[in-house]
Design a protein around this motif. Structure first.
Motif, PDB file in Angstrom:
ATOM      1  N   ALA A 288      14.043  18.786 -13.667  1.00 57.72           N
ATOM      2  CA  ALA A 288      13.628  17.474 -14.712  1.00 57.72           C
ATOM      3  C   ALA A 288      14.565  17.488 -15.380  1.00 57.72           C
ATOM      4  CB  ALA A 288      12.231  18.688 -15.815  1.00 57.72           C
ATOM      5  N   VAL A 289      15.272  18.117 -16.317  1.00 60.19           N
ATOM      6  CA  VAL A 289      17.103  18.142 -16.864  1.00 60.19           C
ATOM      7  C   VAL A 289      17.367  17.274 -15.963  1.00 60.19           C
ATOM      8  CG1 VAL A 289      18.692  18.981 -18.006  1.00 60.19           C
ATOM      9  CG2 VAL A 289      16.972  19.444 -18.681  1.00 60.19           C
ATOM     10  N   ARG A 290      17.881  17.297 -14.761  1.00 59.48           N
ATOM     11  CA  ARG A 290      18.627  16.423 -13.761  1.00 59.48           C
ATOM     12  C   ARG A 290      18.052  14.759 -13.641  1.00 59.48           C
ATOM     13  NH1 ARG A 290      22.698  16.881 -11.325  1.00 59.48           N
ATOM     14  NH2 ARG A 290      22.770  19.139 -11.362  1.00 59.48           N
ATOM     15  N   ALA A 291      16.484  14.703 -13.572  1.00 57.06           N
ATOM     16  CA  ALA A 291      16.142  13.726 -13.780  1.00 57.06           C
ATOM     17  C   ALA A 291      15.997  12.940 -14.788  1.00 57.06           C
ATOM     18  CB  ALA A 291      14.524  13.654 -13.225  1.00 57.06           C
ATOM     19  N   CYS A 292      15.747  13.653 -15.718  1.00 59.42           N
ATOM     20  CA  CYS A 292      16.380  13.125 -17.273  1.00 59.42           C
ATOM     21  C   CYS A 292      17.867  12.249 -17.537  1.00 59.42           C
ATOM     22  CB  CYS A 292      15.547  14.042 -18.197  1.00 59.42           C
ATOM     23  SG  CYS A 292      15.823  13.461 -20.544  1.00 59.42           S
ATOM     24  N   ALA A 293      18.337  13.130 -17.205  1.00 56.79           N
ATOM     25  CA  ALA A 293      20.274  12.354 -17.126  1.00 56.79           C
ATOM     26  C   ALA A 293      20.195  11.154 -15.952  1.00 56.79           C
ATOM     27  CB  ALA A 293      21.088  13.685 -16.526  1.00 56.79           C
ATOM     28  N   GLU A 294      19.797  11.508 -14.728  1.00 65.11           N
ATOM     29  CA  GLU A 294      19.871  10.256 -14.205  1.00 65.11           C
ATOM     30  C   GLU A 294      19.170   8.926 -14.523  1.00 65.11           C
ATOM     31  OE1 GLU A 294      21.483   9.667 -11.348  1.00 65.11           O
ATOM     32  OE2 GLU A 294      21.841  12.112 -10.626  1.00 65.11           O
ATOM     33  N   GLN A 295      17.861   9.428 -15.261  1.00 64.87           N
ATOM     34  CA  GLN A 295      17.588   8.755 -15.927  1.00 64.87           C
ATOM     35  C   GLN A 295      18.452   7.604 -17.156  1.00 64.87           C
ATOM     36  OE1 GLN A 295      13.111   8.512 -17.348  1.00 64.87           O
ATOM     37  NE2 GLN A 295      12.500   7.577 -15.877  1.00 64.87           N
ATOM     38  N   ALA A 296      18.607   8.492 -17.739  1.00 64.89           N
ATOM     39  CA  ALA A 296      19.081   7.664 -19.228  1.00 64.89           C
ATOM     40  C   ALA A 296      20.273   6.941 -18.771  1.00 64.89           C
ATOM     41  CB  ALA A 296      19.557   8.495 -20.005  1.00 64.89           C
ATOM     42  N   TYR A 297      20.926   7.708 -17.518  1.00 60.78           N
ATOM     43  CA  TYR A 297      22.879   6.936 -17.664  1.00 60.78           C
ATOM     44  C   TYR A 297      22.601   6.260 -16.705  1.00 60.78           C
ATOM     45  CZ  TYR A 297      24.157  10.886 -20.999  1.00 60.78           C
ATOM     46  OH  TYR A 297      24.389  11.410 -21.942  1.00 60.78           O
ATOM     47  N   ALA A 298      21.615   5.558 -15.739  1.00 61.48           N
ATOM     48  CA  ALA A 298      21.715   4.970 -14.679  1.00 61.48           C
ATOM     49  C   ALA A 298      22.240   3.855 -14.887  1.00 61.48           C
ATOM     50  CB  ALA A 298      20.222   5.125 -13.761  1.00 61.48           C
ATOM     51  N   PRO A 299      21.280   3.096 -15.969  1.00 61.56           N
ATOM     52  CA  PRO A 299      22.157   1.802 -16.415  1.00 61.56           C
ATOM     53  C   PRO A 299      23.673   1.634 -16.541  1.00 61.56           C
ATOM     54  CG  PRO A 299      20.280   2.763 -17.708  1.00 61.56           C
ATOM     55  CD  PRO A 299      20.640   3.880 -17.060  1.00 61.56           C
ATOM     56  N   TYR A 300      24.766   2.649 -16.784  1.00 65.33           N
ATOM     57  CA  TYR A 300      25.813   3.085 -16.924  1.00 65.33           C
ATOM     58  C   TYR A 300      26.668   2.914 -15.380  1.00 65.33           C
ATOM     59  CZ  TYR A 300      24.982   3.855 -21.999  1.00 65.33           C
ATOM     60  OH  TYR A 300      23.736   2.916 -23.285  1.00 65.33           O
ATOM     61  N   VAL A 301      26.176   3.526 -14.807  1.00 67.82           N
ATOM     62  CA  VAL A 301      27.047   3.229 -13.043  1.00 67.82           C
ATOM     63  C   VAL A 301      27.215   2.277 -13.205  1.00 67.82           C
ATOM     64  CG1 VAL A 301      26.894   3.562 -11.285  1.00 67.82           C
ATOM     65  CG2 VAL A 301      25.356   5.112 -12.493  1.00 67.82           C
ATOM     66  N   SER A 302      26.884   0.961 -13.053  1.00 68.38           N
ATOM     67  CA  SER A 302      27.704  -0.094 -12.909  1.00 68.38           C
ATOM     68  C   SER A 302      28.348  -1.242 -14.026  1.00 68.38           C
ATOM     69  CB  SER A 302      26.562  -1.562 -12.753  1.00 68.38           C
ATOM     70  OG  SER A 302      25.864  -1.654 -13.878  1.00 68.38           O
ATOM     71  N   VAL A 303      28.108  -0.788 -15.552  1.00 71.06           N
ATOM     72  CA  VAL A 303      28.984  -0.812 -16.683  1.00 71.06           C
ATOM     73  C   VAL A 303      30.602   0.212 -16.454  1.00 71.06           C
ATOM     74  CG1 VAL A 303      29.175  -1.139 -18.914  1.00 71.06           C
ATOM     75  CG2 VAL A 303      26.987  -1.078 -17.542  1.00 71.06           C
ATOM     76  N   ILE A 304      30.172   0.918 -15.730  1.00 68.24           N
ATOM     77  CA  ILE A 304      31.566   1.618 -15.534  1.00 68.24           C
ATOM     78  C   ILE A 304      32.292   1.634 -14.739  1.00 68.24           C
ATOM     79  CG2 ILE A 304      32.759   4.264 -15.953  1.00 68.24           C
ATOM     80  CD1 ILE A 304      30.028   4.494 -18.000  1.00 68.24           C
ATOM     81  N   GLY A 305      31.437   1.447 -13.804  1.00 63.92           N
ATOM     82  CA  GLY A 305      32.191   1.372 -12.128  1.00 63.92           C
ATOM     83  C   GLY A 305      32.174   3.020 -11.196  1.00 63.92           C
ATOM     84  N   ARG A 306      31.393   3.956 -11.415  1.00 68.84           N
ATOM     85  CA  ARG A 306      30.997   5.214 -11.498  1.00 68.84           C
ATOM     86  C   ARG A 306      30.346   6.013 -11.992  1.00 68.84           C
ATOM     87  NH1 ARG A 306      36.399   8.643 -12.928  1.00 68.84           N
ATOM     88  NH2 ARG A 306      35.140   9.571 -12.360  1.00 68.84           N
ATOM     89  N   LYS A 307      29.350   6.559 -11.504  1.00 66.30           N
ATOM     90  CA  LYS A 307      28.429   7.637 -12.232  1.00 66.30           C
ATOM     91  C   LYS A 307      29.823   8.503 -13.529  1.00 66.30           C
ATOM     92  CE  LYS A 307      25.172   9.466  -8.627  1.00 66.30           C
ATOM     93  NZ  LYS A 307      23.952  10.326  -8.470  1.00 66.30           N
ATOM     94  N   PRO A 308      28.563   8.351 -15.291  1.00 61.53           N
ATOM     95  CA  PRO A 308      29.346   9.089 -16.334  1.00 61.53           C
ATOM     96  C   PRO A 308      29.219  10.777 -16.108  1.00 61.53           C
ATOM     97  CG  PRO A 308      27.317   7.908 -16.662  1.00 61.53           C
ATOM     98  CD  PRO A 308      27.608   7.048 -15.377  1.00 61.53           C
ATOM     99  N   ALA A 309      29.654  10.595 -16.984  1.00 63.29           N
ATOM    100  CA  ALA A 309      30.294  12.680 -16.595  1.00 63.29           C
ATOM    101  C   ALA A 309      28.658  13.203 -16.834  1.00 63.29           C
ATOM    102  CB  ALA A 309      31.696  12.334 -17.816  1.00 63.29           C
ATOM    103  N   PRO A 310      28.118  12.632 -17.467  1.00 59.82           N
ATOM    104  CA  PRO A 310      26.704  13.854 -17.830  1.00 59.82           C
ATOM    105  C   PRO A 310      25.888  13.458 -16.300  1.00 59.82           C
ATOM    106  CG  PRO A 310      27.342  12.059 -19.630  1.00 59.82           C
ATOM    107  CD  PRO A 310      28.360  11.627 -18.402  1.00 59.82           C
ATOM    108  N   MET A 311      26.027  12.869 -15.809  1.00 60.96           N
ATOM    109  CA  MET A 311      25.539  12.581 -14.539  1.00 60.96           C
ATOM    110  C   MET A 311      25.795  13.526 -13.534  1.00 60.96           C
ATOM    111  SD  MET A 311      24.373   8.394 -14.434  1.00 60.96           S
ATOM    112  CE  MET A 311      23.245   8.201 -12.410  1.00 60.96           C
ATOM    113  N   LEU A 312      27.236  14.063 -13.573  1.00 60.25           N
ATOM    114  CA  LEU A 312      27.994  14.889 -12.712  1.00 60.25           C
ATOM    115  C   LEU A 312      27.691  15.985 -13.614  1.00 60.25           C
ATOM    116  CD1 LEU A 312      30.726  12.623 -12.132  1.00 60.25           C
ATOM    117  CD2 LEU A 312      28.494  12.577 -10.816  1.00 60.25           C
TER     118      LEU A 312
END
Length: 153
Positions: free
Chosen positions: A17-41
């Motif tokens: 559930a924590v990982r799913a929440c992180a994916e949901q919260a940070y997904a919009p930033y993947v395209s902006v940053i050009g890769r997964k932000p650190a909290p998704m990893l």
């Protein structure tokens, strides 16, 4: 803001559930940053086992958000805070950050520090409203980071 905020320490069963929440919260930033932000990893399993993860739980025992923090030297380091889509705009992130600050004070730390990505522009305006002051900007691990600090007490 009238909702009850229930915060508890995460256990191993919460990892999915924590990982799913992180994916949901940070997904919009993947395209902006050009890769997964650190909290998704992050290695949430190890962080949960170490006691660094706390959850905001709703009335149906659903995960509404989480925070990851731990001592680094003489400060509390707030590594990650994320709120589920359903939980947004309800003061959950603020309550989790206040919980971190209260724990830091209880443990005798004089400040909480954190960093965010320079491209996460929402955060750059949210943290100052919560009393955090920008202390530096630097590039680390391929991310452009903005460091904030809040003095407690």
């Amino acid at each position: 803001m009238g909702e009850i905020q229930m915060i508890r320490q995460a256990v191993a069963d919460d990892e999915v559930a924590v990982r799913a929440c992180a994916e949901q919260a940070y997904a919009p930033y993947v395209s902006v940053i050009g890769r997964k932000p650190a909290p998704m990893l992050a290695d949430f399993g190890a962080q949960i086992a170490a006691g660094f993860v706390h959850l905001s739980i709703g009335e149906q025992d659903e995960l509404r958000g989480f925070i990851v923090f731990f001592p680094v030297g003489q400060q509390m380091f707030l590594e990650n805070v994320a709120v589920s889509k359903a939980g947004r705009g309800k003061g959950i992130g603020r309550a989790l950050i206040q919980f971190c600050e209260a724990q830091a004070t209880r443990l005798g730390f004089g400040s909480v520090c954190l960093y965010t990505n320079v491209k996460m522009t929402d955060n750059l305006s949210i943290y100052p409203r919560l009393g955090y002051v920008e202390v530096q900007r630097r590039s680390e691990d391929g991310f452009d980071r903005v460091y904030f600090e809040k003095r407690l007490g």
